[in-house]
Enzyme design. Structure first.
Site, PDB file in Angstrom:
ATOM      1  N   HIS A   6      15.262  -2.476  -4.495  1.00 50.12           N
ATOM      2  CA  HIS A   6      14.784  -3.862  -4.508  1.00 50.12           C
ATOM      3  C   HIS A   6      15.974  -4.821  -4.624  1.00 50.12           C
ATOM      4  CE1 HIS A   6      10.391  -3.476  -4.746  1.00 50.12           C
ATOM      5  NE2 HIS A   6      10.584  -2.407  -5.492  1.00 50.12           N
TER       6      HIS A   6
ATOM      7  N   ASP B  14       7.066  -3.950  -2.594  1.00 51.01           N
ATOM      8  CA  ASP B  14       5.864  -3.403  -3.229  1.00 51.01           C
ATOM      9  C   ASP B  14       4.676  -4.147  -2.640  1.00 51.01           C
ATOM     10  OD1 ASP B  14       7.449  -1.776  -4.848  1.00 51.01           O
ATOM     11  OD2 ASP B  14       7.463  -3.215  -6.492  1.00 51.01           O
TER      12      ASP B  14
ATOM     13  N   GLU C 144       4.867   6.259  -6.271  1.00 49.75           N
ATOM     14  CA  GLU C 144       4.240   4.934  -6.302  1.00 49.75           C
ATOM     15  C   GLU C 144       3.583   4.645  -4.961  1.00 49.75           C
ATOM     16  OE1 GLU C 144       7.402   2.186  -7.260  1.00 49.75           O
ATOM     17  OE2 GLU C 144       7.577   2.930  -9.308  1.00 49.75           O
TER      18      GLU C 144
ATOM     19  N   HIS D  19       5.126   1.306  -3.229  1.00 51.46           N
ATOM     20  CA  HIS D  19       6.546   1.074  -2.977  1.00 51.46           C
ATOM     21  C   HIS D  19       6.957   1.622  -1.611  1.00 51.46           C
ATOM     22  CE1 HIS D  19      10.867   0.706  -4.049  1.00 51.46           C
ATOM     23  NE2 HIS D  19      10.965   1.727  -3.212  1.00 51.46           N
TER      24      HIS D  19
END
Length: 188
Positions: A97, A104, A161, A164
């Protein structure tokens, strides 16, 4: 930082913006981003996100962005709160990120109702991993739909996740310095 490193994404790019870390509804329980935080990515990731948004629209859905570029100071807050590399990158190593190449996301019905993904965003439990037998079939379908949209657009997923996605060559991008696009509340 040069403006060419990060570009802002807005609803004009076909995505809904809901930066969770600008609210208290996140894993830390308080706003991390100061008011005025904007959704930003490097141009290559922004292009992939726009392609994903078009694919979602073709399916009668919308993409919602929960986080994109994340300053290193915010990453440090998350690592301190949850020092588990399955879910949070070690702030000393840097996050994709912070490179500006990870995003996300979730899926919304047109009109804003989120699709059931089996867990909420930032739900740091095994149930948030892809391919879970303990997540209802409808949520599995929605996760697979999101996965297909994002992979087709040029992103890659991570196993832990469902929300993500990042560019496949994310580690080749340098960590970005702080940007005025996202300011972090000073914490003690």
């Amino acid at each position: 930082m040069a403006m060419t490193d990060l570009i802002e994404l807005t609803p004009a790019d076909g995505v809904q913006i809901s930066l969770v870390y600008a609210t208290a509804d996140n894993l830390v329980g308080r706003p991390i981003y100061a008011p005025g935080a904007r959704c930003a990515l490097r141009p290559a990731a922004a292009d992939c996100l726009r392609r994903a948004a078009q694919a979602a629209r073709r399916a009668g859905l919308e993409l919602v962005v929960y986080d994109a570029y994340r300053p290193a100071a915010a990453q440090a807050v998350f690592w301190k709160a949850l020092p588990d590399p399955r879910y949070v990158a070690d702030a000393a190593l840097g996050s994709n990120h912070t490179r500006g190449v990870a995003v996300d996301v979730g899926l919304l019905e047109i009109g804003g109702q989120p699709l059931d993904m089996g867990t909420g965003f930032d739900d740091m439990r095994d149930q948030s991993h892809h391919d879970r037998d303990d997540v209802p079939p409808e949520a599995q379908r929605n996760r697979h739909l999101l996965l297909g949209i994002m992979l087709q657009a040029g992103f890659r997923s991570i196993p832990t996740e469902w929300w993500h996605y990042e560019l496949p060559n994310a580690q080749e991008y340098a960590l970005l310095p702080e940007s005025d696009m996202v300011q972090v509340y000073h914490t003690h």
